[in-house]
Every structure is written in C-alpha cells, then in structure tokens.
Motif scaffolding. Structure first.
Motif, PDB file in Angstrom:
ATOM      1  N   VAL A  94      39.450   7.527 -56.939  1.00  0.00           N
ATOM      2  CA  VAL A  94      40.569   8.468 -56.896  1.00  0.00           C
ATOM      3  C   VAL A  94      40.710   9.068 -55.495  1.00  0.00           C
ATOM      4  O   VAL A  94      41.825   9.231 -54.980  1.00  0.00           O
ATOM      5  CB  VAL A  94      40.383   9.576 -57.949  1.00  0.00           C
ATOM      6  CG1 VAL A  94      41.449  10.652 -57.799  1.00  0.00           C
ATOM      7  CG2 VAL A  94      40.437   8.981 -59.355  1.00  0.00           C
ATOM      8  N   GLY A  95      39.566   9.366 -54.859  1.00  0.00           N
ATOM      9  CA  GLY A  95      39.611   9.874 -53.490  1.00  0.00           C
ATOM     10  C   GLY A  95      40.234   8.874 -52.534  1.00  0.00           C
ATOM     11  O   GLY A  95      41.053   9.227 -51.678  1.00  0.00           O
ATOM     12  N   SER A  96      39.852   7.604 -52.687  1.00  0.00           N
ATOM     13  CA  SER A  96      40.428   6.553 -51.847  1.00  0.00           C
ATOM     14  C   SER A  96      41.926   6.435 -52.086  1.00  0.00           C
ATOM     15  O   SER A  96      42.718   6.277 -51.143  1.00  0.00           O
ATOM     16  CB  SER A  96      39.728   5.219 -52.146  1.00  0.00           C
ATOM     17  OG  SER A  96      40.281   4.176 -51.378  1.00  0.00           O
ATOM     18  N   ALA A  98      43.966   8.797 -53.105  1.00  0.00           N
ATOM     19  CA  ALA A  98      44.634   9.953 -52.507  1.00  0.00           C
ATOM     20  C   ALA A  98      44.782   9.774 -50.995  1.00  0.00           C
ATOM     21  O   ALA A  98      45.834  10.087 -50.410  1.00  0.00           O
ATOM     22  CB  ALA A  98      43.846  11.229 -52.810  1.00  0.00           C
ATOM     23  N   LEU A  99      43.734   9.257 -50.369  1.00  0.00           N
ATOM     24  CA  LEU A  99      43.808   8.977 -48.927  1.00  0.00           C
ATOM     25  C   LEU A  99      44.866   7.921 -48.639  1.00  0.00           C
ATOM     26  O   LEU A  99      45.575   7.980 -47.622  1.00  0.00           O
ATOM     27  CB  LEU A  99      42.441   8.512 -48.416  1.00  0.00           C
ATOM     28  CG  LEU A  99      41.352   9.584 -48.326  1.00  0.00           C
ATOM     29  CD1 LEU A  99      39.981   8.935 -48.103  1.00  0.00           C
ATOM     30  CD2 LEU A  99      41.660  10.571 -47.204  1.00  0.00           C
ATOM     31  N   GLY A 100      44.972   6.919 -49.540  1.00  0.00           N
ATOM     32  CA  GLY A 100      45.973   5.874 -49.369  1.00  0.00           C
ATOM     33  C   GLY A 100      47.388   6.429 -49.431  1.00  0.00           C
ATOM     34  O   GLY A 100      48.257   6.026 -48.634  1.00  0.00           O
ATOM     35  N   LEU A 101      47.650   7.343 -50.368  1.00  0.00           N
ATOM     36  CA  LEU A 101      48.976   7.946 -50.455  1.00  0.00           C
ATOM     37  C   LEU A 101      49.309   8.717 -49.181  1.00  0.00           C
ATOM     38  O   LEU A 101      50.442   8.677 -48.687  1.00  0.00           O
ATOM     39  CB  LEU A 101      49.047   8.865 -51.676  1.00  0.00           C
ATOM     40  CG  LEU A 101      48.977   8.164 -53.045  1.00  0.00           C
ATOM     41  CD1 LEU A 101      48.955   9.200 -54.167  1.00  0.00           C
ATOM     42  CD2 LEU A 101      50.149   7.200 -53.219  1.00  0.00           C
ATOM     43  N   PHE A 102      48.289   9.392 -48.629  1.00  0.00           N
ATOM     44  CA  PHE A 102      48.503  10.095 -47.361  1.00  0.00           C
ATOM     45  C   PHE A 102      48.708   9.091 -46.229  1.00  0.00           C
ATOM     46  O   PHE A 102      49.545   9.298 -45.340  1.00  0.00           O
ATOM     47  CB  PHE A 102      47.305  10.998 -47.061  1.00  0.00           C
ATOM     48  CG  PHE A 102      47.411  11.720 -45.749  1.00  0.00           C
ATOM     49  CD1 PHE A 102      48.350  12.714 -45.565  1.00  0.00           C
ATOM     50  CD2 PHE A 102      46.577  11.382 -44.685  1.00  0.00           C
ATOM     51  CE1 PHE A 102      48.459  13.382 -44.346  1.00  0.00           C
ATOM     52  CE2 PHE A 102      46.681  12.037 -43.468  1.00  0.00           C
ATOM     53  CZ  PHE A 102      47.626  13.042 -43.291  1.00  0.00           C
ATOM     54  N   ASP A 191      43.869   1.981 -57.050  1.00  0.00           N
ATOM     55  CA  ASP A 191      42.569   2.663 -56.959  1.00  0.00           C
ATOM     56  C   ASP A 191      42.499   3.825 -57.951  1.00  0.00           C
ATOM     57  O   ASP A 191      41.507   3.991 -58.671  1.00  0.00           O
ATOM     58  CB  ASP A 191      42.347   3.195 -55.536  1.00  0.00           C
ATOM     59  CG  ASP A 191      41.764   2.145 -54.608  1.00  0.00           C
ATOM     60  OD1 ASP A 191      41.352   1.088 -55.108  1.00  0.00           O
ATOM     61  OD2 ASP A 191      41.722   2.394 -53.391  1.00  0.00           O
ATOM     62  N   ILE A 192      43.538   4.644 -57.989  1.00  0.00           N
ATOM     63  CA  ILE A 192      43.543   5.814 -58.872  1.00  0.00           C
ATOM     64  C   ILE A 192      43.501   5.380 -60.338  1.00  0.00           C
ATOM     65  O   ILE A 192      42.742   5.935 -61.150  1.00  0.00           O
ATOM     66  CB  ILE A 192      44.781   6.687 -58.601  1.00  0.00           C
ATOM     67  CG1 ILE A 192      44.687   7.310 -57.195  1.00  0.00           C
ATOM     68  CG2 ILE A 192      44.929   7.774 -59.658  1.00  0.00           C
ATOM     69  CD1 ILE A 192      45.956   8.019 -56.742  1.00  0.00           C
ATOM     70  N   ALA A 193      44.287   4.367 -60.689  1.00  0.00           N
ATOM     71  CA  ALA A 193      44.338   3.902 -62.077  1.00  0.00           C
ATOM     72  C   ALA A 193      42.979   3.358 -62.528  1.00  0.00           C
ATOM     73  O   ALA A 193      42.502   3.674 -63.632  1.00  0.00           O
ATOM     74  CB  ALA A 193      45.416   2.824 -62.222  1.00  0.00           C
TER      75      ALA A 193
END
Length: 429
Positions: A94-96, A98-102, A191-193
């Motif tokens: 999930v952290g990865s 979130a970083l990807g969306l940024f 990644d989040i899913a």
C-alpha cells in the motif's frame, strides 16, 4: 480451512486450498512490488520525455534505490521476525502504491530521489524478507524447492501480465504524457489492491504464544544469533554466486545485436523470451528437479553451475558471423534457462541447512544483503570489460568470467551440500 479429498483415495492428503490462495497472493505481491522502482524497464524513454530526466539522472535514481535497498535488507529481516508478515507485506504494498500515485504527478528530480529511496523501503525492507519468510512457512521441508521455484515462475507470469497491461494502457491513452501517467497509476493501484487482499487472506503460520513472546524479548539479539550461523553465510554466498552470474544475462542482447547482427524484430522477441519466458519456465523446472529428482536444492545448484561450463564453451566456439544467429540464440537461451532454474530455488537451502524458523526473517535479510550485492557492482565490471575490449573479444572475456564464476559457485554449493547433508543426518538422529 478448505480441503478436498477424492472418493477413490481416502488416504490422500487433503488439498489445502487456503494455502494456495495465500501463495498466489504472495506471488502477485512479488511480481508487482518492484514495478514502480523499475519503471524504466518498459518506460525508459517516457521517463525522459515526461519527467525531463537525463540518462545520468535516471541512473542516479536507480542507484539511490539500490543503495537504500541493500542497507535495509537486514532491517527488513529483523522486522519480519518481530512483526506479523500479514501487516508488513500489505503495508509495503500500500505504501508503494501511494508513492506511485504521487509519482504520477511527475515531481521534480530532488523529490524523485526521495520517492525512489522510499520505494526501496517499501519493497526491500517491508515486503521482500517478510514475503520469503511467508513462502517458507507455507510448506514443509519436502516442498521448499517447489514453493520457491513456483514463486519465481509465478513472478514471471505476473511480471509479464502487469507490464504488458501497463503498456496497453500507455498506448490506449495516446503513448504520451497522459499514457505514461496512466501506466504509473495502474502499477500503483495494482500494488494497493494486492496489499488489501493479502491483509484479508494472509495468516502468519501458528507458532504459539511462547514464540511470539520470545520475539518480543529477543530484540537485536536475533540478528546476532542469525549472523553466528556459518550455514547462513554459505547460503548467502551461494545466492551471491548465482546472482553475479545472473547479472551477465543482460549482455546477451547486445552480444546478439552487435556480433551476430540480429534484426530488431528478433531482438524484441528474444528479449521477451529471455527475460520473461525463461523466468516462467525456469523456476518451476528447478523446483521440481530439486524436490523430485535431487532431493535437495544445494545438490542441484552445484550441478547446474557445472552445466554452465560446456554452454560457455559452445558460445566461444561459435563463429562470430550472422550465419550463426540461430545457434547463438539457442545457446544463450540455454545458459539463461539454467540460471533461472537456480534463481528459482536458491532460497530453498535455508530449510536444508537447519536455519531456525523463529529467526528466518532475519536470516533472509542477511542473505539478501549478501546475495543481491552483485547488483551494485557487477554491471559496472561487465560494462568496463566491454568498453575496454570492443567487438566479440569483449563479450568472450565476459563469458569466460561467467565460466570462472560458475566454477567458483559450484565449489561454494559443494560446501553447502555437505552442510545440508550433516543437518539432515542430525535431524534424523
């Protein structure tokens, strides 16, 4: 627990479907967690054009990611033994994401340095050692080769599917900045899913309250306890030898292009087969050979290293002209296949040599630190050899170096085999 037995075989061991569902999710995690950090694999030019990055800046981002990853492998192993893998792996994914969306907002270079460093924290500190520990916990000693082999092969399938899906989104959205932004967002959402699914379905192997209490009290002593195990260092150096040879596969594409004049279309087909197809095949093949034929990963790895020597001899004897394109492709693919069978099972000896499961996360962290170290220097060494020796001669020197490393690797694996044999005898006594 969902199980299944057939009416014709009442004594058959029931199939633990929940175990294989968890395994499939772990494979998905392993196949997606590195996509954002390695986005240059499919989108190198879009990175330059959309983010305004030079070759040097992209290389700097990758170096920062690698340095942080290497520094945190042991920390990740320590965390895997201290905290639930059900928390660590989803948190990293999930952290990865979130970083990807940024990342899809295309921040400036200085911010990108921080993003790529944090991607290493998510993948190599939070996810990878915990994932390896979770895979080990899924099966007994007779399944380790198969499980790790299927992990590597499954990662190849996921890797291919996710990469081509992102590429499809990139093309669908116009193959420009918008398409690249969409591809990054796709990686992030995947990644989040997967992280959410793992949090729901992943369960830490039952170890009892006593073990959990021991983890809380042990603290940094776990790292020292693992580091004192000589068999752990043998496993680590075996992984190191496989990985340093694996790094050499990168140079088969320019070798076939510049020495044998391989056409552009064939180069693309060869690259897909060499990097994805053989990864899919090699892991499961290695796992079956280890569990069903050799009854031990260390014994198989020793033989596989030795099998590379005649393959290198074949490469050196092939005429360096376009008429030998097909034989050169076949021989290099055979070399790669053997290496991928080793990559698929090089973590299985952890169980063979008797690494205690209570500190296996820390042990995997130490082994990752040592085993993956060639990624920090091997490409520079091989590249320097090629720059100093233009043409076929440079590649032949690299292949001779690979042969020498394979021979050394067989010696390390021989020592590992002896330790594994003693550990097995001690366990049976």
């Amino acid at each position: 627990m969902t199980t299944l037995t057939t009416s014709s075989d009442k004594t058959a061991k029931p199939v633990d479907w929940s175990k294989w569902i968890r395994f499939a999710l772990l494979v998905m995690a392993g196949g997606t967690i590195y996509k954002l950090a390695n986005i240059k694999d499919a989108f190198y030019v879009p990175m330059q054009e959309s983010m305004g990055l030079s070759h040097t800046e992209i290389g700097t981002l990758l170096s920062v990611n690698s340095i942080v990853a290497t520094a945190l492998f042991v920390v990740g192993g320590f965390l895997a033994d201290r905290f639930s893998t059900r928390i660590l792996i989803p948190l990293g994914l999930v952290g990865s994401g979130a970083l990807g969306l940024f990342l899809s907002t295309f921040p400036g270079f200085n911010v990108l340095l921080l993003v790529f460093a944090l991607l290493a924290v998510c993948s190599d500190c939070l996810v990878w050692p915990a994932l390896l520990k979770s895979i080990r916990q899924l099966g007994g000693s007779k399944e380790q080769g198969r499980l790790f082999g299927l992990l590597e092969g499954g990662r190849g399938v996921v890797d291919t599917a996710v990469a081509f899906s992102a590429l499809g989104i990139f093309v669908l959205l116009g193959s420009g900045t918008g398409g690249f932004r969409g591809a990054i967002a796709f990686y992030a959402i995947i990644d989040i899913a997967v992280g959410v699914l793992l949090f729901i379905f992943l369960r830490t192997a039952p170890a009892g309250a006593a073990v959990e209490e021991k983890k809380k009290k042990a603290g940094l002593a776990e790292i020292w306890q693992a580091a004192k195990l000589p068999q752990l260092w043998l496993v680590s150096f075996t992984v190191f030898m496989v990985y340093v040879v694996y790094c050499g596969l990168t140079y088969f594409i320019p070798y076939l292009t510049y020495v044998y004049g391989l056409p552009v279309a064939l180069v693309g087909a060869y690259g897909i087969i060499n990097q994805y197809g053989l990864k899919i095949l090699g892991g499961p093949i290695g796992g079956v050979l280890v569990d069903k034929v050799f009854k031990g990963a260390s014994r198989y790895i020793r033989l596989a290293f030795l099998l590379l020597l005649p393959v290198v001899a074949g490469l050196l004897l092939l005429p360096a002209n376009p008429g030998s394109q097909v034989p050169a492709m076949i021989v290099t693919l055979l070399f790669s296949l053997i290496v991928f069978t080793m990559r698929g099972v090089f973590w299985a000896p952890m169980d063979e040599v008797g690494i205690p499961e209570g500190i296996s996360g820390t042990a995997f962290g130490i082994a990752c630190l040592v085993g993956y170290a060639p990624g920090m220097f091997a490409f520079m060494v091989y590249g320097a050899i090629l720059d100093a020796n233009p043409g076929a001669a440079g590649y032949h020197i690299v292949f001779l170096v690979l042969a020498g490393l394979a021979l050394l690797g067989s010696l390390v694996a021989t020592a590992l085999t002896k330790v594994a044999r003693k550990a097995k005898a001690a366990a049976a006594a």
